[in-house]
Design an enzyme around this catalytic site. Structure first.
Site, PDB file in Angstrom:
ATOM      1  N   ASP A 153      -2.939 -41.824  -1.844  1.00  0.00           N
ATOM      2  CA  ASP A 153      -3.583 -40.974  -0.845  1.00  0.00           C
ATOM      3  C   ASP A 153      -4.119 -41.911   0.220  1.00  0.00           C
ATOM      4  OD1 ASP A 153      -5.211 -39.379   0.686  1.00  0.00           O
ATOM      5  OD2 ASP A 153      -6.539 -38.766  -0.950  1.00  0.00           O
TER       6      ASP A 153
ATOM      7  N   LYS B  24      -6.312 -44.183  10.756  1.00  0.00           N
ATOM      8  CA  LYS B  24      -5.263 -43.175  10.551  1.00  0.00           C
ATOM      9  C   LYS B  24      -5.151 -42.258  11.778  1.00  0.00           C
ATOM     10  CE  LYS B  24      -3.985 -39.628   7.134  1.00  0.00           C
ATOM     11  NZ  LYS B  24      -4.419 -39.023   5.861  1.00  0.00           N
TER      12      LYS B  24
ATOM     13  N   GLU C 260      -0.215 -33.687   2.154  1.00  0.00           N
ATOM     14  CA  GLU C 260      -1.445 -33.733   1.355  1.00  0.00           C
ATOM     15  C   GLU C 260      -1.743 -32.393   0.673  1.00  0.00           C
ATOM     16  OE1 GLU C 260      -4.185 -35.165   4.274  1.00  0.00           O
ATOM     17  OE2 GLU C 260      -3.361 -37.193   4.208  1.00  0.00           O
TER      18      GLU C 260
ATOM     19  N   ASP D 184      -9.777 -28.766   2.802  1.00  0.00           N
ATOM     20  CA  ASP D 184      -9.958 -30.218   2.639  1.00  0.00           C
ATOM     21  C   ASP D 184     -11.079 -30.701   3.569  1.00  0.00           C
ATOM     22  OD1 ASP D 184      -9.809 -32.984   2.649  1.00  0.00           O
ATOM     23  OD2 ASP D 184      -7.632 -33.080   2.897  1.00  0.00           O
TER      24      ASP D 184
END
Lengths: 639, 180
Positions: free
Chosen positions: A25, A93, A198, A220
């Protein structure tokens, strides 16, 4: 393992050998690695997160580039960050596969690095490079450092080199962002089995891939970002129906709300605290937040040279502080439901991801919206990595349970620019991948010998509203009258959702040349250079490793071809057979020598001469399934 | 790589307009289970490449047979008739008149957010779409385009199917957005 021939269930031709595969992850704030333990071991095929030597599962996604050339990763980098902020990258990211053009809001890279030491790239479409004491770095390289660190951790824990990895990416990642993630793995020397979404990974961790057709919401809430995805599971296919969220809202904002409350209660301003005192208050606030998950009230205190204050924060008080933040996430959920043309009542499962989903108010509001309790059995910090590990274990061939097959769709349409800046879509969004689509184009001027092709991704009609992926130039078209040339442009999207485009002029058969220039990625040669630089070993070690890997591939292919010949040699005529035998002999003659390139060439040649053979075998097995067998027999695995 | 071009053969279906959707899905999933690139993730690069090609071919085959307009177009291709969807025009005057009236009714109902009118239009369009599909199916005999079927009529029928499909899709999304 014959060439493109599947063994019958339970009849593996090679004794089963456990391979080390991991799920990663690669998160904005934190990263994790997980693996499925070898069956027969104590953990018997259960996916588990791999901790570092100090027992910590999480690796903060932070990299420090020191002037000495050394790189510090994770907690180490975090510890240095305060003293050396300008050479420390966090949340990078956000910049994966991005050019300066995409980041009009400079706060996006202010989060990554406090300086504005972004290298002046002549081309605003070029990938963003950040100047550090150790030289220019890209988000891709920083991600590679995280991947290397996690891979080394896993190799230590699993007792040997890692043979493959599944890396997760946000569902909304476009082609350039996915490609950047794969490039990071290449730089880290990691073999990527597959990139998966994800939210899909989270659903797999809950075993939902085996469930009946349904709609699933993945909520999330990470440290700094909030994502909501709505998935449709239909006959084993996960399809992302919609995604939404807020890239500047996360659990860290809950901590900040407590800090603000404490400061106002103590009647002081943040400026009255030293940086160290402020950091201590922030840590205290986080502890208070976590404590309120199980307790009704908690003591928060401020200790500074000028002020000493302590106060009681109740759960009710905390809920009031964060109410607006949580409500914003619920609004995003409603918007995503709307986009997916669904109502809250149609959702069968709600999966929670991210540590901040432990906050009771979050769970209460999610429960209220979807009229059901969300799934919480799997640790929300680990659920994505665990799902990735399960998929990695299946892809590498460890899992006998061949039921797990994730069929994916492309998240955004792919097309090319046509006259007037309009987009002609070639592959529409939600098309199942892998996918191949060919489209014919022609010249618009007499004697035109070149054609520029601009590949874009997005749903809008105007090129300027879509994302530029690549520009191609097809040269060497023989001069003809306008409209006479037949240029076939072929789009190939692989199972990772990554696009490859080729073009050729079909009438004359004159082979034309295609040049690909990635708009937002790293050049192939640059990646090779980074890969080379990333080896810590001496070059002899590297060469030895490459030679060994090449030999394994050569021997594997020869075995596969021989087995296929023994079974289906009759599908070849004498000439074809002789060609294959010669190519095998060529590989065998050279495999014992130490010329890596020569072995690689011989393997490629054998691959080419067996292409037709492999296709015929595949055809044969498909036909066999139709003759004398009904569909039930085929479904039973006797294909 | 030469792959089976006849999607009916590939998907184990009789070459006719009516498909057994359940069997089609089952066959598709069975083949994907065998040939999806995920099954070759740990195999040689050559096998991986072939699996990507074959799996993409299966996706195209399924998408083609699953959609009435694409399926009809594929049947015609197999019979040697090519359809250029972008440049084909329907020459049936009665149909063209109907089409204009339907469009007007659609625009009026949309302007008024008239849900009952839209729903009734939706039912009407789908009935016509179904009828058109039956017309198309009747043009074939024993997997072949029947000798009596003239090419103009065949093209018109596919053109009409395309029109009804588009209108039906637009109505579906409009009705959904109004019922939210």
């Amino acid at each position: 393992m014959a060439l493109l021939q599947i063994s019958e269930p339970g009849q593996s031709p090679v004794p089963h050998q456990f391979k080390r595969a991991i799920g990663i992850d690669l998160g904005t704030t934190n990263s994790l690695v997980a693996a499925v333990a070898n069956k027969g071991g104590a953990d018997n095929g259960i996916a588990k997160v791999i901790n570092d030597t100090e027992g910590r599962a999480i690796l903060p996604s932070v990299v420090n580039y020191a002037a000495s050339g050394a790189q510090y990763v994770g907690y180490e980098a975090q510890a240095i960050a305060a003293d050396d902020p300008f050479n420390t990258l966090a949340s990078f990211k956000r910049l994966m596969g991005r050019g300066l053009n995409d980041v009009s809001d400079t706060s996006q890279f202010q989060i990554v690095t406090p300086n504005d030491a972004l290298t002046d790239t002549a081309d605003k479409n070029d990938v963003i490079r950040i100047a550090t004491a150790a030289g220019e770095v890209t988000a891709t390289q920083a991600s590679a450092e995280i991947l290397k660190c996690l891979t080394a951790r896993a190799a230590d824990a699993l007792g040997g080199a890692i043979e493959g990895a599944v890396i997760t990416v946000p569902a909304y990642f476009d082609d350039a962002q996915r490609q950047a993630t794969k490039d990071a793995a290449t730089i880290a020397g990691l073999n990527v089995l597959r990139l998966i979404n994800e939210p899909t990974a989270a659903a797999v961790a809950y075993g939902l891939d085996k469930a009946d057709d349904r709609y699933i919401v993945v909520y999330d809430l990470g440290g700094g970002t909030f994502d909501v995805s709505i998935l449709q599971l239909s006959e084993g296919v996960f399809e992302v129906l919609s995604t939404g969220g807020n890239s500047a809202l996360g659990g860290d904002d809950f901590d900040l709300a407590i800090v603000q409350w404490a400061l106002s209660q103590a009647n002081i301003s943040a400026e009255q605290l030293s940086a160290q005192e402020y950091r201590r208050l922030l840590i205290d606030a986080r502890a208070a937040k976590e404590s309120l998950t199980d307790n009704d009230s908690v003591t928060v205190s401020i200790q500074s040279s000028s002020v000493t204050w302590a106060g009681e924060l109740t759960k009710v008080g905390f809920d009031a502080l964060i109410d607006a933040l949580v409500t914003a996430t619920i609004a995003a959920c409603k918007a995503s439901l709307n986009d997916a043309d669904l109502t809250a009542g149609e959702i069968a499962d709600v999966v929670l991801v991210g540590g901040s989903t432990r906050v009771p108010l979050v769970r209460e509001q999610v429960t209220a919206l979807f009229q059901q309790a969300p799934k919480t059995d799997v640790d929300p910090d680990q659920v994505v990595a665990l799902g990735a590990a399960i998929q990695a274990n299946s892809l590498i061939g460890n899992s006998r349970d061949s039921d797990l097959l994730l069929l994916d769709v492309i998240p955004l349409s792919l097309g090319i620019e046509t006259m007037g800046g309009l987009v002609e879509k070639i592959i529409h969004r939600n098309t199942s991948i892998p996918s191949t689509r060919a489209q014919e184009f022609t010249t618009y001027k007499d004697g035109q010998t070149a054609l520029a092709v601009h590949v874009v991704q997005g749903e809008r009609d105007l090129v300027s509203d879509c994302r530029s992926l690549a520009r191609f130039e097809l040269r060497g078209i023989p001069p003809m009258v306008a409209g006479a040339a037949r240029i076939e442009v072929v789009f190939n999207v692989d199972a990772d959702g990554i696009l490859d485009v080729s073009a050729k002029e079909t009438i004359t058969g004159v082979s034309a040349h295609v040049q690909v220039k990635p708009s937002y990625g790293l050049e192939e040669s640059e990646i090779a250079q980074m890969l080379k630089a990333s080896y810590s070993h001496a070059s002899e070690d590297r060469d030895a490793r490459m030679l060994a890997e090449q030999r394994v591939e050569a021997e594997g292919l020869v075995d596969a071809v021989n087995m296929a010949l023994a079974q289906d040699g009759h599908l070849l005529n004498d000439v074809e057979r002789a060609d294959i035998d010669a190519a095998i002999a060529a590989v065998l003659a050279i495999v014992g020598q130490s010329d890596t390139q020569a072995i690689s060439d011989a393997v490629a040649a054998l691959g080419r001469v067996t292409d037709t053979f492999a296709t015929r075998r595949m055809d044969q097995s498909v036909r066999a399934a139709l003759q004398g067998k009904n569909i039930e027999d085929v479904a039973d695995g006797s294909l | 790589m030469k792959l089976e071009h006849n999607f009916f053969t590939l998907m184990g279906q009789a070459q006719q307009f009516t498909v057994d959707r359940a069997a089609l899905k089952k066959r598709f999933r069975t083949l994907q289970r065998e040939y999806h690139p995920d099954r070759f993730a740990a195999k040689t690069p050559q096998e991986q490449r072939l699996a990507v090609q074959f799996s993409a071919h299966l996706n195209t085959a399924f998408a083609t047979l699953d959609n009435p307009v694409k399926r009809a177009t594929h049947m015609l291709e197999l019979s040697g008739v090519t359809i250029d969807h972008q440049n084909s025009t329907i020459k049936d005057p009665v149909f063209l008149m109907q089409q204009m009236e339907t469009r007007e009714a659609f625009d009026d109902a949309r302007a008024d957010n008239d849900l009952p009118a839209l729903e009734s239009l939706f039912n009407q369009v789908n009935t016509q779409f179904q009828a058109c599909q039956q017309d198309f199916a009747a043009l074939f005999e024993a997997s072949q385009l029947s000798a009596s079927a003239d090419e103009k009529k065949v093209r018109d029928t596919v053109g009409k199917m395309q029109f009804f499909e588009k209108l039906s899709d637009e109505l579906t999304s409009l009705i959904r957005s109004l019922t939210q």
